[in-house]
Write a protein that holds these residues in place. Structure first.
Motif: not given
Length: 528
Positions: A312-321, A442-454, A495-497
């Motif tokens: 969860r930690s690496v997905f949270f950081i690397t998706l916005p990266s 999965a829940c954390s990934f989808l939230k991070s993905m949404f925030a990263a796309v925006v 802000i989104i997260t």
């Protein structure tokens, strides 16, 4: 110090050192490309790493990640330090013997090997690549020594010396390489690589001795610890060899394209590796000894929770990266490299590689965690088997996409294969250890993905508008454009997260500040 604090402190040290090392790495590339350009000369320099890196990866890279640390840590956990040093000595002696044989054969057959690896090079470029490769063979000895040292120190939960060593490595290439290049051309930077490898090992040696290093002149391959390492490592040797073959195929195909694209792919991959090295590998390396300890004690509850937290930690950081790199691909490459003989065409070629490589950042970050999870339970066969399947898939995609997409197709194939590899690892691990919080991941990934796309869309729109307002021909304005994009992207994502109430936001902020209290680690685990 509680386990949560240990992991967080280790992750913080590794992240900072990785960041400094990567910054120096990019400064090194800036110096090289500004002086020589992105052409067949720098193609030769990049290709010259292939064989020495191959020897290092199959002899040490796999040993440390797959077998040595779990076995060595197991001895330490069970108060058998003397046996740990015996196993380490036997492993060291055996690897050095193999290395002597490998380097000798490599030096003799360098011209033949280079012609196979980069058949698209002309004679002059091929001869230059042969010379640079032979120089770089010397670094392999010191990289092997430092690689084993890192494994020992990490087993003792010591991360500072290896961190400093990686910084000295790149700093040496810049300083020694630049000074020697004034007289010896690109070969000066190859010598800098050798000196950097020497310093990398030298800084670690005192800390190894401080730990009570006990060397044994023995080749007793029947030692129980060595036997276990051999059993664990053989599949990884195969897997890493196949992985290197995949990289060789990429290089083989890229060498048939126009000059400079081998360098463009390598530069693009280095930029893509930045968030992976700084965040994903830092967290994975820091958490690996913890995972091995939990596995050795049979504490599978905390083992699963730690795995979930790491993912969860690496997905949270690397998706916005990844989203940030994709949005800033041209401004970033232009700011970092476009000067001297590095042209606008080279910027666009490198930016294309960055875009398609960035699609796979999250996957290769997750793989860093999952591979070590399997290694911690002393299962090296699963990651290797999956790796071989995905590598074959990668090669097929390379051949299919290069015709229509050129070097961008090679980068895209790499990303697709990484995503497939990650998916298979997650599925197999679920059944192997009876789940590890897949729903929360999965829940954390989808939230991070949404925030990263925006975030990515916002950054792209703002920096595009910025170019219509100011003249970006100067480095000051180019740097300001990148800085504005990075700051706005970070703010938007934060802000989104925050609005999504993601616990990972607080955990990651604390990790980056190296002040993660045990209560936060426990909170993150409980939320699994």
């Amino acid at each position: 110090m509680k386990q949560g604090n240990k992991v967080a402190k280790a992750a913080g040290i590794i992240m900072i050192s990785m960041m400094l090392s990567r910054v120096l790495g990019y400064l090194r590339d800036v110096v090289i490309y500004a002086q020589f350009g992105q052409n067949r000369v720098t193609d030769a320099y990049n290709a010259a790493f292939s064989i020495p890196d191959f020897l290092y990866m199959i002899l040490v890279g796999g040993a440390l990640s797959a077998a040595f640390i779990p076995v060595f840590s197991s001895y330490l956990t069970n108060d058998k330090e003397q046996e740990a040093w015996q196993a380490a000595s036997i492993l060291f002696n055996s690897i050095m013997l193999l290395l002597v044989v490998g380097v000798t054969l490599g030096l003799i057959y360098t011209p033949f090997l280079i012609k196979i690896l980069v058949p698209g090079f002309d004679k002059e470029t091929t001869d230059l690549t042969v010379m640079l490769t032979r120089i770089m063979f010397a670094q392999t000895f010191f990289m092997v020594l430092s690689g084993i040292s890192v494994g020992i120190l990490n087993s003792y939960q010591h991360f500072l010396a290896p961190a400093i060593g990686s910084i000295l490595y790149n700093l040496s290439i810049i300083l020694v390489g630049w000074l020697l290049s004034l007289k010896y051309g690109i070969a000066g930077f190859s010598v800098g690589v050798v000196v950097g490898a020497m310093l990398n090992f030298a800084i670690q040696l005192p800390f190894i001795l401080k730990r009570g290093f006990k060397y044994h002149l023995s080749f007793n391959l029947k030692h129980p610890g060595v036997q276990k390492i051999i059993i664990l490592i053989l599949p990884v040797f195969i897997g890493l060899s196949v992985n290197q073959i995949n990289l060789f195929v990429n290089q083989f195909l890229a060498s048939t394209l126009e000059g400079g694209l081998v360098a463009a792919l390598r530069t693009g991959q280095r930029l893509m590796q930045m968030p992976i090295a700084v965040f994903a590998i830092a967290i994975a390396v820091a958490v690996f000894p913890t995972l091995t300890n939990y596995a050795a004690k049979g504490d599978m509850i905390n083992f699963k929770k730690t795995t979930s937290l790491g993912l969860r930690s690496v997905f949270f950081i690397t998706l916005p990266s990844a989203a940030g790199l994709m949005a800033l691909k041209v401004p970033l490459v232009r700011f970092l490299f476009e000067q001297g003989k590095f042209t606008q065409e080279a910027t666009m070629a490198t930016a294309t590689a960055v875009f398609f490589y960035s699609l796979g950042i999250f996957a290769y970050s997750g793989i860093q965690i999952l591979n070590r999870t399997f290694y911690a339970i002393q299962d090296t066969r699963t990651p290797v088997s999956i790796g071989i399947c995905t590598i074959l898939m990668n090669i097929g995609l390379n051949i299919a996409l290069i015709g229509t997409m050129g070097h961008g197709g090679l980068a895209l194939a790499y990303s697709i294969a990484g995503a497939f590899n990650l998916l298979l690892l997650m599925v197999v691990l679920k059944y192997k250890i009876s789940g590890y919080g897949g729903r929360s991941i999965a829940c954390s990934f989808l939230k991070s993905m949404f925030a990263a796309v925006v975030m990515g869309i916002t950054v792209y729109m703002i920096i595009s508008y910025f170019e219509t307002l100011v003249d970006i021909s100067t480095k000051t304005m180019q740097g300001l454009q990148v800085l504005i994009g990075a700051l706005i992207g970070t703010l938007v994502y934060g802000i989104i997260t925050y609005l999504l109430k993601m616990d990972e936001l607080k955990m990651v902020l604390e990790i980056l500040l190296k002040k993660l209290p045990a209560r936060i680690m426990r909170k993150g685990i409980k939320n699994n």
